[in-house]
Design a protein around this motif. Structure first.
Motif, PDB file in Angstrom:
ATOM      1  N   LEU A  92     -25.773 -50.850  59.478  1.00  0.00           N
ATOM      2  CA  LEU A  92     -24.771 -51.902  59.306  1.00  0.00           C
ATOM      3  C   LEU A  92     -24.647 -52.344  57.852  1.00  0.00           C
ATOM      4  O   LEU A  92     -23.532 -52.582  57.366  1.00  0.00           O
ATOM      5  CB  LEU A  92     -25.107 -53.105  60.193  1.00  0.00           C
ATOM      6  N   MET A  93     -25.779 -52.444  57.164  1.00  0.00           N
ATOM      7  CA  MET A  93     -25.725 -52.834  55.753  1.00  0.00           C
ATOM      8  C   MET A  93     -24.959 -51.795  54.936  1.00  0.00           C
ATOM      9  O   MET A  93     -24.146 -52.143  54.084  1.00  0.00           O
ATOM     10  CB  MET A  93     -27.128 -53.054  55.201  1.00  0.00           C
ATOM     11  N   ALA A  94     -25.222 -50.522  55.202  1.00  0.00           N
ATOM     12  CA  ALA A  94     -24.522 -49.449  54.482  1.00  0.00           C
ATOM     13  C   ALA A  94     -23.023 -49.485  54.765  1.00  0.00           C
ATOM     14  O   ALA A  94     -22.196 -49.316  53.856  1.00  0.00           O
ATOM     15  CB  ALA A  94     -25.109 -48.095  54.865  1.00  0.00           C
ATOM     16  N   GLU A  95     -22.656 -49.735  56.025  1.00  0.00           N
ATOM     17  CA  GLU A  95     -21.245 -49.804  56.399  1.00  0.00           C
ATOM     18  C   GLU A  95     -20.533 -50.979  55.740  1.00  0.00           C
ATOM     19  O   GLU A  95     -19.349 -50.893  55.410  1.00  0.00           O
ATOM     20  CB  GLU A  95     -21.103 -49.948  57.923  1.00  0.00           C
ATOM     21  N   ARG A  96     -21.231 -52.071  55.550  1.00  0.00           N
ATOM     22  CA  ARG A  96     -20.601 -53.310  55.070  1.00  0.00           C
ATOM     23  C   ARG A  96     -20.711 -53.522  53.563  1.00  0.00           C
ATOM     24  O   ARG A  96     -20.022 -54.379  53.015  1.00  0.00           O
ATOM     25  CB  ARG A  96     -21.221 -54.508  55.789  1.00  0.00           C
ATOM     26  N   ASP A  97     -21.553 -52.767  52.897  1.00  0.00           N
ATOM     27  CA  ASP A  97     -21.839 -52.982  51.479  1.00  0.00           C
ATOM     28  C   ASP A  97     -20.569 -53.084  50.630  1.00  0.00           C
ATOM     29  O   ASP A  97     -20.396 -54.052  49.883  1.00  0.00           O
ATOM     30  CB  ASP A  97     -22.742 -51.846  50.975  1.00  0.00           C
ATOM     31  N   SER A  98     -19.673 -52.132  50.740  1.00  0.00           N
ATOM     32  CA  SER A  98     -18.468 -52.150  49.904  1.00  0.00           C
ATOM     33  C   SER A  98     -17.545 -53.312  50.274  1.00  0.00           C
ATOM     34  O   SER A  98     -16.828 -53.831  49.417  1.00  0.00           O
ATOM     35  CB  SER A  98     -17.721 -50.822  49.998  1.00  0.00           C
ATOM     36  N   LEU A  99     -17.576 -53.729  51.537  1.00  0.00           N
ATOM     37  CA  LEU A  99     -16.728 -54.850  51.962  1.00  0.00           C
ATOM     38  C   LEU A  99     -17.227 -56.158  51.357  1.00  0.00           C
ATOM     39  O   LEU A  99     -16.429 -56.986  50.897  1.00  0.00           O
ATOM     40  CB  LEU A  99     -16.694 -54.942  53.488  1.00  0.00           C
ATOM     41  N   TYR A 100     -18.552 -56.352  51.361  1.00  0.00           N
ATOM     42  CA  TYR A 100     -19.111 -57.538  50.701  1.00  0.00           C
ATOM     43  C   TYR A 100     -18.772 -57.509  49.212  1.00  0.00           C
ATOM     44  O   TYR A 100     -18.346 -58.510  48.636  1.00  0.00           O
ATOM     45  CB  TYR A 100     -20.633 -57.589  50.858  1.00  0.00           C
ATOM     46  N   ARG A 101     -18.962 -56.347  48.595  1.00  0.00           N
ATOM     47  CA  ARG A 101     -18.731 -56.218  47.153  1.00  0.00           C
ATOM     48  C   ARG A 101     -17.271 -56.525  46.807  1.00  0.00           C
ATOM     49  O   ARG A 101     -16.993 -57.211  45.813  1.00  0.00           O
ATOM     50  CB  ARG A 101     -19.112 -54.810  46.691  1.00  0.00           C
ATOM     51  N   ASP A 102     -16.332 -56.023  47.614  1.00  0.00           N
ATOM     52  CA  ASP A 102     -14.911 -56.263  47.349  1.00  0.00           C
ATOM     53  C   ASP A 102     -14.515 -57.721  47.537  1.00  0.00           C
ATOM     54  O   ASP A 102     -13.529 -58.170  46.966  1.00  0.00           O
ATOM     55  CB  ASP A 102     -14.041 -55.395  48.271  1.00  0.00           C
ATOM     56  N   THR A 103     -15.264 -58.452  48.329  1.00  0.00           N
ATOM     57  CA  THR A 103     -14.927 -59.840  48.642  1.00  0.00           C
ATOM     58  C   THR A 103     -15.523 -60.818  47.635  1.00  0.00           C
ATOM     59  O   THR A 103     -14.901 -61.828  47.295  1.00  0.00           O
ATOM     60  CB  THR A 103     -15.425 -60.197  50.061  1.00  0.00           C
ATOM     61  N   ALA A 104     -16.708 -60.524  47.157  1.00  0.00           N
ATOM     62  CA  ALA A 104     -17.477 -61.492  46.368  1.00  0.00           C
ATOM     63  C   ALA A 104     -17.035 -61.586  44.917  1.00  0.00           C
ATOM     64  O   ALA A 104     -16.684 -60.594  44.289  1.00  0.00           O
ATOM     65  CB  ALA A 104     -18.958 -61.117  46.424  1.00  0.00           C
ATOM     66  N   HIS A 105     -17.104 -62.803  44.403  1.00  0.00           N
ATOM     67  CA  HIS A 105     -16.993 -63.032  42.964  1.00  0.00           C
ATOM     68  C   HIS A 105     -18.351 -62.787  42.306  1.00  0.00           C
ATOM     69  O   HIS A 105     -18.430 -62.370  41.161  1.00  0.00           O
ATOM     70  CB  HIS A 105     -16.561 -64.479  42.673  1.00  0.00           C
ATOM     71  N   LEU A 106     -19.410 -63.110  43.054  1.00  0.00           N
ATOM     72  CA  LEU A 106     -20.778 -62.985  42.552  1.00  0.00           C
ATOM     73  C   LEU A 106     -21.630 -62.252  43.578  1.00  0.00           C
ATOM     74  O   LEU A 106     -21.625 -62.601  44.757  1.00  0.00           O
ATOM     75  CB  LEU A 106     -21.385 -64.376  42.295  1.00  0.00           C
ATOM     76  N   GLU A 107     -22.368 -61.258  43.112  1.00  0.00           N
ATOM     77  CA  GLU A 107     -23.325 -60.516  43.927  1.00  0.00           C
ATOM     78  C   GLU A 107     -24.713 -60.965  43.474  1.00  0.00           C
ATOM     79  O   GLU A 107     -25.080 -60.775  42.318  1.00  0.00           O
ATOM     80  CB  GLU A 107     -23.113 -59.027  43.651  1.00  0.00           C
ATOM     81  N   LEU A 108     -25.475 -61.593  44.377  1.00  0.00           N
ATOM     82  CA  LEU A 108     -26.759 -62.167  43.997  1.00  0.00           C
ATOM     83  C   LEU A 108     -27.886 -61.601  44.852  1.00  0.00           C
ATOM     84  O   LEU A 108     -27.974 -61.879  46.049  1.00  0.00           O
ATOM     85  CB  LEU A 108     -26.703 -63.696  44.141  1.00  0.00           C
ATOM     86  N   ASP A 109     -28.720 -60.782  44.233  1.00  0.00           N
ATOM     87  CA  ASP A 109     -29.886 -60.214  44.912  1.00  0.00           C
ATOM     88  C   ASP A 109     -30.956 -61.301  44.955  1.00  0.00           C
ATOM     89  O   ASP A 109     -31.425 -61.764  43.913  1.00  0.00           O
ATOM     90  CB  ASP A 109     -30.385 -58.985  44.157  1.00  0.00           C
TER      91      ASP A 109
END
Length: 188
Positions: free
Chosen positions: A146-163
């Motif tokens: 699920l994380m692999a499937e959603r990774d690009s969707l989160y990235r396209d949505t976010a202004h900030l990616e915070l590990d």
């Protein structure tokens, strides 16, 4: 709010929107930001459960995931139409699955993708039966897939990616507030 992100113009929404996989810390970070800023906290999953009068697992089992996603989408439209201001919106992990939702999330304000490793996700969610997508014989495999499937969707949505790996909640909140302040002052 004096301690909150500065506003660029009066039409700029002053909302912080938290996205990420289940167990990534959205609810905890949302509560901490609420405490620090005094903003209203809206947890989309909790609001849906309250309005529907049943838990998310129950909605999934009786109505199906598509119905749940429809309810999520309608809630986002409502939040956008409410002219959001001074809110922290903590979302469900799959809210980014629909393109319309990704657009609505960005309309709401500054979108922060809280990231965690599959191992951290499993550790945080292992004691919780409230996660319908993890009710499987191989939860670790389900999380990784699920994380692999959603990774690009989160990235396209976010202004900030915070590990969030290795960060305590205060450090996560400080990073969000610094970046949000810049965003609201200088725009995308």
């Amino acid at each position: 709010m004096e301690n909150g992100p500065d506003q660029k113009t009066s039409s700029t929404p002053r909302c912080l929107v938290l996205i990420g996989f289940m167990g990534s810390g959205k609810s905890s970070v949302g509560r901490k930001l609420q405490e620090q800023l005094g903003y209203t906290l809206i947890d989309t999953d909790q609001l849906i459960e309250k309005r529907q009068g049943k838990s998310i697992p129950k909605i999934f089992s009786t109505d199906g995931e598509d119905v749940f996603r429809d309810i999520e989408c309608e809630l986002l439209k409502e939040l956008v139409n409410d002219s959001p201001s001074n809110r922290i919106i903590s979302t469900g992990g799959g809210i980014i699955l629909r393109e319309s939702n990704r657009k609505l999330l960005r309309e709401l304000g500054f979108v922060v993708w809280l990231k965690a490793t599959p191992e951290e996700i499993l550790e945080r969610t292992s004691r919780n039966n409230h996660r319908p997508l993890l009710q499987t014989k191989d939860p670790k495999g389900a999380v990784a897939r699920l994380m692999a499937e959603r990774d690009s969707l989160y990235r396209d949505t976010a202004h900030l990616e915070l590990d969030t790996k290795g960060l305590d909640i205060e450090e996560v909140c400080a990073g969000i507030l610094d970046c949000a302040s810049y965003h609201f002052t200088h725009g995308d």
